[in-house]
Design an enzyme around this catalytic site. Structure first.
Site, mmCIF file in Angstrom:
data_model
loop_
_atom_site.group_PDB
_atom_site.id
_atom_site.type_symbol
_atom_site.label_atom_id
_atom_site.label_comp_id
_atom_site.label_asym_id
_atom_site.label_seq_id
_atom_site.Cartn_x
_atom_site.Cartn_y
_atom_site.Cartn_z
ATOM 1 C CG HIS A 1 -1.819 -4.990 -4.974
ATOM 2 N ND1 HIS A 1 -2.626 -5.668 -4.094
ATOM 3 C CD2 HIS A 1 -1.125 -4.091 -4.227
ATOM 4 C CE1 HIS A 1 -2.447 -5.188 -2.876
ATOM 5 N NE2 HIS A 1 -1.535 -4.228 -2.932
ATOM 6 C CD GLU A 2 1.636 -1.721 -5.528
ATOM 7 O OE1 GLU A 2 1.247 -0.623 -5.080
ATOM 8 O OE2 GLU A 2 1.969 -2.673 -4.804
ATOM 9 C CG HIS B 1 -2.637 0.563 -3.502
ATOM 10 N ND1 HIS B 1 -3.596 0.367 -2.534
ATOM 11 C CD2 HIS B 1 -1.744 -0.463 -3.361
ATOM 12 C CE1 HIS B 1 -3.309 -0.726 -1.844
ATOM 13 N NE2 HIS B 1 -2.193 -1.247 -2.328
#
Length: 380
Positions: free
Chosen positions: A33-34, A37
């Site tokens: 997920h990170e 980003h």
């Protein structure tokens, strides 16, 4: 003493049997997920100050050649990417004074000075990468193991069940469920299991002719493969080897990818359906759990085999992706909501309105966290 050490460190003990699988599952989902980003942010020319797995005190880390601090923190219940210009881990809008404190070089690569599309792309990349992770997991599993399927044919009908009351008979073949074409018995189960209390229209093939019946699934409590007690809606039909003709479907790499995309879409659809029903009180509150429940499931999955553990990663990744898209600050969906408003009114949302929204959103998020922790410890 030996018994205590064995209980802690054997493969059936707490550390190796539960804690390590839990950290594996959560770390993979959070990292991906990170990383979404981070990668899209860097691609958009945004500077990154820190990439953290976990919260709280840093355990260890290093700085890369771009000046990003990569670190592992003490509380392994999440993570964050801190961009240049972020004043906190939630990337909330900084004040004018905070922006003024940046150097000219920092303002050029600061997150909040970028065009809306770059900020939106960076934010949505986190949940998107969660969905891509699920697709990747399913694609690998389908390539390696194939998929067992059975024909959507009725072998038995339970007396007094919704199917019996609707007139479904042994030998009938499911063609459609609420207008959706089905090809396997698992398709029928997927379309029925989350619809307890809903009247569903079934198109059946009987003696070469299609007939239409309506049945309302009833929830029953079952134990899933990971040992959880779950409520599943059924209509009271069963299959068998004679009529179901079980077979294993093998896939080429491209076929496995296509099937993985389709399966991920089904998981997203079912998760969204569950959340909508949960909000209006039509789902069991115990179906939602927090870290303790995830840890227990991770331990059970690890005992069944590594493929079960990565399947848990896939399902949890979808859940994390969908939850982060909810339009609630400080979640990713809350940021996207602000960017949408900004695009319409052609100016940033006022600091006062944003602060109020973040406080309300943080209250909701903390309330949800408290709810799942209560379920973990006392409620269920």
């Amino acid at each position: 003493m030996n018994e205590i050490l064995h209980a802690l460190f054997s493969t059936q003990g707490f550390v190796l049997g539960t804690l390590v699988p839990f950290l594996f599952v959560l770390t993979v989902v959070v990292f991906v997920h990170e990383m979404g980003h981070y990668l899209i942010g860097r691609w958009c020319g945004i500077g990154v100050k820190a990439f953290a797995i976990g919260f709280g005190p840093e355990l260890f880390g290093f700085n890369d050649r771009h000046g990003t601090r990569w670190k592992l923190c003490a509380i392994p219940l999440g993570g964050y990417v801190k961009f240049v210009g972020d004043m906190n881990a939630s990337s909330s809008q900084p004040s004018a004074e905070d922006l003024e404190s940046l150097t000219e070089a920092e303002r050029e690569v600061a997150f909040h000075t970028q065009p809306i599309w770059k900020r939106a792309a960076t934010v949505v990349a986190g949940p998107l990468f969660n969905f891509l992770l699920t697709i990747a997991v399913f694609a690998v599993l389908f390539s390696l193991y194939g998929r067992p399927v059975m024909e959507p044919t009725v072998a038995e009908v339970t007396a007094g069940s919704p199917a019996a009351r609707a007139g479904i008979q042994p030998g009938d073949r499911f063609v459609k469920v609420d207008g959706s074409k089905v090809e396997t018995f698992a398709d029928v189960q997927r379309l029925v299991s989350g619809r307890g209390g809903d009247a569903i229209t079934f198109t059946m093939l009987r003696d070469g002719k299609e007939i239409t019946v309506t049945a309302t699934p009833e929830p029953i409590e079952q134990q899933d493969a990971l040992g959880n007690k779950v409520k599943v809606a059924i209509i009271g039909v069963a299959n068998n080897a004679e009529l179901g003709q079980p077979r294993l479907v093998s896939y080429t790499p491209s076929g496995a990818l296509a099937a993985a995309v389709e399966e991920t879409g089904h998981v997203i659809e079912r998760t969204g359906q569950f959340l909508k029903r949960f909000v209006v009180g039509r789902e069991d509150k115990c179906a939602l759990g927090g870290p303790i429940k995830i840890a227990k499931m991770s331990g059970q999955a690890a005992k069944l085999g590594f493929e079960w553990l990565v399947q848990l990663v896939a399902f949890l990744s979808v859940g994390i992706g969908i939850l982060n898209l909810l339009p609630i600050p400080p979640l990713d969906g809350g940021h996207l909501l602000f960017y949408g408003v900004e695009a319409v009114i052609r100016r940033p949302v006022s600091e006062r309105m944003m602060e109020m929204a973040y406080r309300a959103g943080l209250f909701l998020v903390l309330g949800f966290m408290g709810f799942v922790f209560w379920n973990d410890l006392f409620g269920c």
